[in-house]
Write a protein that holds these residues in place. Structure first.
Motif, PDB file in Angstrom:
ATOM      1  N   PHE A  99       0.849  -1.204   0.000  1.00  0.00           N
ATOM      2  CA  PHE A  99       0.000   0.000   0.000  1.00  0.00           C
ATOM      3  C   PHE A  99       0.876   1.241   0.000  1.00  0.00           C
ATOM      4  O   PHE A  99       1.920   1.232   0.635  1.00  0.00           O
ATOM      5  CB  PHE A  99      -0.896   0.046   1.240  1.00  0.00           C
ATOM      6  CG  PHE A  99      -1.808  -1.144   1.361  1.00  0.00           C
ATOM      7  CD1 PHE A  99      -2.444  -1.688   0.260  1.00  0.00           C
ATOM      8  CD2 PHE A  99      -2.039  -1.719   2.614  1.00  0.00           C
ATOM      9  CE1 PHE A  99      -3.291  -2.780   0.389  1.00  0.00           C
ATOM     10  CE2 PHE A  99      -2.879  -2.805   2.747  1.00  0.00           C
ATOM     11  CZ  PHE A  99      -3.506  -3.345   1.637  1.00  0.00           C
ATOM     12  N   PRO A 100       0.511   2.331  -0.577  1.00  0.00           N
ATOM     13  CA  PRO A 100      -0.654   2.457  -1.460  1.00  0.00           C
ATOM     14  C   PRO A 100      -0.302   1.979  -2.866  1.00  0.00           C
ATOM     15  O   PRO A 100       0.843   2.124  -3.296  1.00  0.00           O
ATOM     16  CB  PRO A 100      -0.919   3.959  -1.457  1.00  0.00           C
ATOM     17  CG  PRO A 100       0.428   4.584  -1.216  1.00  0.00           C
ATOM     18  CD  PRO A 100       1.216   3.613  -0.386  1.00  0.00           C
ATOM     19  N   SER A 101      -1.285   1.435  -3.549  1.00  0.00           N
ATOM     20  CA  SER A 101      -1.047   0.930  -4.902  1.00  0.00           C
ATOM     21  C   SER A 101      -2.313   0.998  -5.738  1.00  0.00           C
ATOM     22  O   SER A 101      -3.417   0.998  -5.204  1.00  0.00           O
ATOM     23  CB  SER A 101      -0.640  -0.548  -4.872  1.00  0.00           C
ATOM     24  OG  SER A 101       0.606  -0.721  -4.283  1.00  0.00           O
ATOM     25  N   VAL A 102      -2.074   0.998  -7.036  1.00  0.00           N
ATOM     26  CA  VAL A 102      -3.183   0.874  -7.976  1.00  0.00           C
ATOM     27  C   VAL A 102      -3.104  -0.507  -8.615  1.00  0.00           C
ATOM     28  O   VAL A 102      -2.024  -0.959  -9.000  1.00  0.00           O
ATOM     29  CB  VAL A 102      -3.085   1.959  -9.075  1.00  0.00           C
ATOM     30  CG1 VAL A 102      -4.172   1.737 -10.132  1.00  0.00           C
ATOM     31  CG2 VAL A 102      -3.199   3.352  -8.462  1.00  0.00           C
ATOM     32  N   VAL A 103      -4.235  -1.169  -8.665  1.00  0.00           N
ATOM     33  CA  VAL A 103      -4.321  -2.469  -9.332  1.00  0.00           C
ATOM     34  C   VAL A 103      -5.204  -2.287 -10.562  1.00  0.00           C
ATOM     35  O   VAL A 103      -6.375  -1.934 -10.446  1.00  0.00           O
ATOM     36  CB  VAL A 103      -4.967  -3.539  -8.421  1.00  0.00           C
ATOM     37  CG1 VAL A 103      -4.942  -4.905  -9.110  1.00  0.00           C
ATOM     38  CG2 VAL A 103      -4.292  -3.591  -7.069  1.00  0.00           C
ATOM     39  N   MET A 104      -4.615  -2.479 -11.720  1.00  0.00           N
ATOM     40  CA  MET A 104      -5.393  -2.346 -12.948  1.00  0.00           C
ATOM     41  C   MET A 104      -5.774  -3.759 -13.392  1.00  0.00           C
ATOM     42  O   MET A 104      -4.918  -4.639 -13.471  1.00  0.00           O
ATOM     43  CB  MET A 104      -4.503  -1.656 -13.976  1.00  0.00           C
ATOM     44  CG  MET A 104      -5.102  -1.419 -15.312  1.00  0.00           C
ATOM     45  SD  MET A 104      -3.977  -0.277 -16.179  1.00  0.00           S
ATOM     46  CE  MET A 104      -4.291  -0.784 -17.850  1.00  0.00           C
ATOM     47  N   VAL A 105      -7.062  -3.961 -13.645  1.00  0.00           N
ATOM     48  CA  VAL A 105      -7.532  -5.302 -13.978  1.00  0.00           C
ATOM     49  C   VAL A 105      -7.951  -5.356 -15.450  1.00  0.00           C
ATOM     50  O   VAL A 105      -8.778  -4.559 -15.899  1.00  0.00           O
ATOM     51  CB  VAL A 105      -8.696  -5.712 -13.048  1.00  0.00           C
ATOM     52  CG1 VAL A 105      -9.219  -7.092 -13.417  1.00  0.00           C
ATOM     53  CG2 VAL A 105      -8.227  -5.705 -11.596  1.00  0.00           C
ATOM     54  N   MET A 106      -7.334  -6.274 -16.181  1.00  0.00           N
ATOM     55  CA  MET A 106      -7.538  -6.331 -17.636  1.00  0.00           C
ATOM     56  C   MET A 106      -7.975  -7.740 -18.055  1.00  0.00           C
ATOM     57  O   MET A 106      -7.786  -8.694 -17.317  1.00  0.00           O
ATOM     58  CB  MET A 106      -6.231  -6.024 -18.357  1.00  0.00           C
ATOM     59  CG  MET A 106      -5.465  -4.852 -17.792  1.00  0.00           C
ATOM     60  SD  MET A 106      -3.891  -4.631 -18.620  1.00  0.00           S
ATOM     61  CE  MET A 106      -2.931  -5.995 -18.009  1.00  0.00           C
ATOM     62  N   GLY A 107      -8.506  -7.825 -19.263  1.00  0.00           N
ATOM     63  CA  GLY A 107      -8.871  -9.146 -19.770  1.00  0.00           C
ATOM     64  C   GLY A 107      -9.924  -9.043 -20.848  1.00  0.00           C
ATOM     65  O   GLY A 107     -10.497  -7.975 -21.069  1.00  0.00           O
ATOM     66  N   LEU A 108     -10.177 -10.150 -21.521  1.00  0.00           N
ATOM     67  CA  LEU A 108     -11.184 -10.149 -22.581  1.00  0.00           C
ATOM     68  C   LEU A 108     -12.588 -10.070 -21.996  1.00  0.00           C
ATOM     69  O   LEU A 108     -12.786 -10.250 -20.796  1.00  0.00           O
ATOM     70  CB  LEU A 108     -11.059 -11.413 -23.431  1.00  0.00           C
ATOM     71  CG  LEU A 108      -9.818 -11.527 -24.312  1.00  0.00           C
ATOM     72  CD1 LEU A 108      -9.958 -12.734 -25.240  1.00  0.00           C
ATOM     73  CD2 LEU A 108      -9.594 -10.255 -25.127  1.00  0.00           C
ATOM     74  N   GLY A 195     -13.644  -4.926 -21.510  1.00  0.00           N
ATOM     75  CA  GLY A 195     -13.146  -6.095 -22.224  1.00  0.00           C
ATOM     76  C   GLY A 195     -13.526  -6.009 -23.691  1.00  0.00           C
ATOM     77  O   GLY A 195     -14.348  -5.197 -24.086  1.00  0.00           O
ATOM     78  N   ARG A 196     -12.879  -6.813 -24.508  1.00  0.00           N
ATOM     79  CA  ARG A 196     -13.257  -6.913 -25.926  1.00  0.00           C
ATOM     80  C   ARG A 196     -13.373  -8.378 -26.279  1.00  0.00           C
ATOM     81  O   ARG A 196     -12.910  -9.236 -25.536  1.00  0.00           O
ATOM     82  CB  ARG A 196     -12.166  -6.304 -26.829  1.00  0.00           C
ATOM     83  CG  ARG A 196     -11.879  -4.869 -26.605  1.00  0.00           C
ATOM     84  CD  ARG A 196     -12.954  -3.965 -27.178  1.00  0.00           C
ATOM     85  NE  ARG A 196     -12.836  -2.637 -26.581  1.00  0.00           N
ATOM     86  CZ  ARG A 196     -12.015  -1.706 -27.019  1.00  0.00           C
ATOM     87  NH1 ARG A 196     -11.271  -1.904 -28.073  1.00  0.00           N
ATOM     88  NH2 ARG A 196     -11.934  -0.544 -26.400  1.00  0.00           N
ATOM     89  N   LEU A 197     -13.909  -8.628 -27.434  1.00  0.00           N
ATOM     90  CA  LEU A 197     -14.029 -10.017 -27.856  1.00  0.00           C
ATOM     91  C   LEU A 197     -12.679 -10.624 -28.185  1.00  0.00           C
ATOM     92  O   LEU A 197     -12.412 -11.790 -27.961  1.00  0.00           O
ATOM     93  CB  LEU A 197     -14.942 -10.120 -29.078  1.00  0.00           C
ATOM     94  CG  LEU A 197     -16.431 -10.139 -28.748  1.00  0.00           C
ATOM     95  CD1 LEU A 197     -17.250 -10.160 -30.020  1.00  0.00           C
ATOM     96  CD2 LEU A 197     -16.768 -11.347 -27.870  1.00  0.00           C
ATOM     97  N   HIS A 198     -11.804  -9.780 -28.777  1.00  0.00           N
ATOM     98  CA  HIS A 198     -10.468 -10.269 -29.144  1.00  0.00           C
ATOM     99  C   HIS A 198      -9.438  -9.264 -28.659  1.00  0.00           C
ATOM    100  O   HIS A 198      -9.773  -8.128 -28.364  1.00  0.00           O
ATOM    101  CB  HIS A 198     -10.347 -10.406 -30.666  1.00  0.00           C
ATOM    102  CG  HIS A 198     -11.420 -11.230 -31.253  1.00  0.00           C
ATOM    103  ND1 HIS A 198     -11.439 -12.602 -31.156  1.00  0.00           N
ATOM    104  CD2 HIS A 198     -12.535 -10.886 -31.934  1.00  0.00           C
ATOM    105  CE1 HIS A 198     -12.519 -13.065 -31.751  1.00  0.00           C
ATOM    106  NE2 HIS A 198     -13.207 -12.048 -32.223  1.00  0.00           N
ATOM    107  N   VAL A 199      -8.187  -9.714 -28.641  1.00  0.00           N
ATOM    108  CA  VAL A 199      -7.109  -8.788 -28.328  1.00  0.00           C
ATOM    109  C   VAL A 199      -6.935  -7.907 -29.567  1.00  0.00           C
ATOM    110  O   VAL A 199      -6.364  -8.335 -30.557  1.00  0.00           O
ATOM    111  CB  VAL A 199      -5.795  -9.552 -28.060  1.00  0.00           C
ATOM    112  CG1 VAL A 199      -4.709  -8.604 -27.621  1.00  0.00           C
ATOM    113  CG2 VAL A 199      -6.007 -10.631 -27.027  1.00  0.00           C
ATOM    114  N   ASP A 224      -9.860 -16.638 -18.635  1.00  0.00           N
ATOM    115  CA  ASP A 224     -10.951 -17.579 -18.440  1.00  0.00           C
ATOM    116  C   ASP A 224     -10.440 -18.997 -18.706  1.00  0.00           C
ATOM    117  O   ASP A 224     -10.066 -19.324 -19.834  1.00  0.00           O
ATOM    118  CB  ASP A 224     -12.062 -17.192 -19.431  1.00  0.00           C
ATOM    119  CG  ASP A 224     -13.256 -18.119 -19.353  1.00  0.00           C
ATOM    120  OD1 ASP A 224     -13.119 -19.223 -18.799  1.00  0.00           O
ATOM    121  OD2 ASP A 224     -14.312 -17.720 -19.861  1.00  0.00           O
ATOM    122  N   ALA A 225     -10.394 -19.811 -17.653  1.00  0.00           N
ATOM    123  CA  ALA A 225      -9.851 -21.176 -17.802  1.00  0.00           C
ATOM    124  C   ALA A 225     -10.632 -21.986 -18.833  1.00  0.00           C
ATOM    125  O   ALA A 225     -10.102 -22.907 -19.445  1.00  0.00           O
ATOM    126  CB  ALA A 225      -9.883 -21.900 -16.456  1.00  0.00           C
TER     127      ALA A 225
END
Ligand SMILES: Nc1nc2c(ncn2[C@@H]2O[C@H](COP(=O)(O)OP(=O)(O)OP(=O)(O)O)[C@@H](O)[C@H]2O)c(=O)[nH]1
Ligand SMILES: [Mg+2]
Length: 443
Positions: A99-108, A195-199, A224-225
């Motif tokens: 702390f302190p921190s920013v967590v950026m969450v990404m993914g499709l 998110g998007r459908l594709h990268v 997504d497993a």
């Protein structure tokens, strides 16, 4: 999770251990079985070849067959190779957010980003029971109309502050959120992205622009497993264009064969930090490679089970149950409490999956379901007994049994069945005591 590999590997090692002597031919067959198991688990061909080459180097043509305990030696080679794949050299068990921190969450799209943010917030709060960190949730997902509302609702559920940017453009909103996070001196910002459908290039550029505004210490990629090998390609795309520091593999509860999660560490040379194991907010686990390897090899994972038990059942309750066992005056009242504690920890099948050799056990899903139903019935029966009957089941004559059965809405034979099971469970407790399992799980 990894059930498929667990079944294959533990059966294989069991067979080896059961043999009086091991020949070169046995070793070749072992390597072949491992290769097939990995391929069937949807692990990319070239990674399987790497894995097998590592095993062959250690065992084929070596003098293992002439050693004292060849089966154990082979098990060790397989264990080490699994660790090389799942853990890597820099693996550590002690991850905490700085702390302190920013967590950026990404993914499709649909990978589980928004849900995982709420899960991570809950996880961090649980990890700091004394002084709750100040966590802020915010989103720059302007693509799906209800996306930001979805996070706002989840924020309420985990009782975390949520900030809604007034700016309607991604980069400006990112800057606004970051300013607010700094001005209000939060410990952690969990930032949701679209998110998007594709990268695609537009997505990746947007993520780079957001990054430049919010300076994340952590960039989590949610994978997504269920998408199998494709998730490795996705991860490479993100890695090249934006980079990420940690991965969260979601939907590990789905019936995938686990190939993607298994390959990830080795293929990307980055850790999987968390795994999502269900839709609920509690369904997030730290990914411990060592424990996972233990499970795959059929050794179970009593450490994780003990942690789960500690989380769901108060220490004092565990202590009381343990004392009752140890003193030997285990009553129906204790039996009821024990069943209650068990159901809080999880379903029978989920609890059993942590035990050594559980995958090879004779318990079919139907049997487990039957057990689950039986437990519910037992609880109802004990609940309609008087305290005296619970402490001294010997006094249950036919008249009492009839009354109890009527109260629980079951036949008298079910009451007898419970009493019989209760006697059996006392024997079982003795057995567990003998193997010291209580010391591992409930103490
Ligand atoms: N079974 C299971 N479902 C999950 C898990 N994580 C997320 N989900 C489900 O997956 C679906 C999509 O989750 P979201 O969190 O909305 O995914 P997202 O990446 O934010 O989606 P977009 O914002 O549309 O890109 C939801 O129905 C979640 O409940 C998990 O670990 N297990
Ligand atoms: Mg979302």
């Amino acid at each position: 999770m990894f059930d498929f590999l667990t079944n294959q590997f533990s059966a294989l090692l069991n067979t080896l251990q059961g043999k009086k002597s091991i020949s070169e031919r046995d070793i070749e067959a072992t390597v072949e079985t491992i290769e097939n198991a990995l391929l069937q688990a949807d692990i990319p061909y070239h990674l399987v070849q790497d894995f097998i080459a590592g095993i062959k180097k250690e065992v084929v043509g070596s003098r293992i067959v002439h050693t004292l305990k060849p089966a154990e030696q082979i098990a060790k080679v397989v264990h080490d190779q699994l660790m090389r794949f799942l853990a890597g050299p820099d693996s550590t068990d002690s991850f905490t957010f700085v702390f302190p921190s920013v967590v950026m969450v990404m993914g499709l799209q649909g990978s589980g980003k928004t849900t995982s943010i709420a899960k991570i917030a809950r996880f961090i709060e649980k990890a700091h029971p004394q002084k709750k960190p100040k966590i802020l949730l915010a989103s720059v997902d302007f693509y799906r109309p209800a996306a930001i509302d979805q996070l706002a609702i989840l924020a309420k559920q985990v009782a975390c502050p949520f900030y809604r940017a007034t700016a309607q453009e991604v980069v400006l909103a990112a800057q606004e959120i970051y300013n607010y996070f700094q001005a209000q001196q939060y410990d952690l910002l969990l930032l949701d992205t679209a998110g998007r459908l594709h990268v695609d290039n537009a997505l990746l550029k947007e993520l780079r622009d957001i990054e430049a505004r919010v300076h994340p210490r952590y960039k989590f990629l949610v994978l997504d497993a269920m998408t199998g090998q494709e998730s490795l390609t996705v991860a490479r795309g993100f890695e090249q264009a934006v980079g990420f520091t940690h991965a969260l593999m979601s939907k590990m509860d789905s019936d995938t064969r686990g190939g993607a999660a298994f390959s990830f560490r080795y293929a990307l040379q980055k850790p999987i930090q968390f795994i999502g194991t269900g839709e609920k907010i509690e369904h997030l686990e730290v990914f411990y490679p060592e424990r996972m390897v233990g499970r795959i090899l059929g050794k179970g994972d009593l450490v994780s089970l003990a942690e789960k038990a500690n989380e769901k059942v108060k220490q004092s309750e565990q202590e009381a149950a343990y004392q009752a066992f140890m003193k030997g005056n285990f009553t129906l009242q204790d039996f009821l409490k024990q069943m209650d504690m068990m159901s809080r920890i999880g379903s029978l099948s989920s609890i059993l999956s942590y035990f050594p050799g559980a995958q090879n056990s004779m318990l079919s899903p139907e049997k487990l379901e039957q057990g689950e139903r039986e437990m519910k019935k037992f609880k109802a029966i004990i609940n309609s007994m008087t305290v005296k009957e619970r402490l001294q089941p010997g006094i249950l004559d036919n008249a009492r049994k009839k009354r109890v059965a009527a109260g629980a809405g079951v036949a008298v034979s079910e009451v007898n069945n419970l009493l019989q099971r209760f006697e059996q469970s006392k024997q079982y407790v003795k057995l567990l005591k003998k193997f010291g399992l209580f010391n591992n799980v409930f103490k």
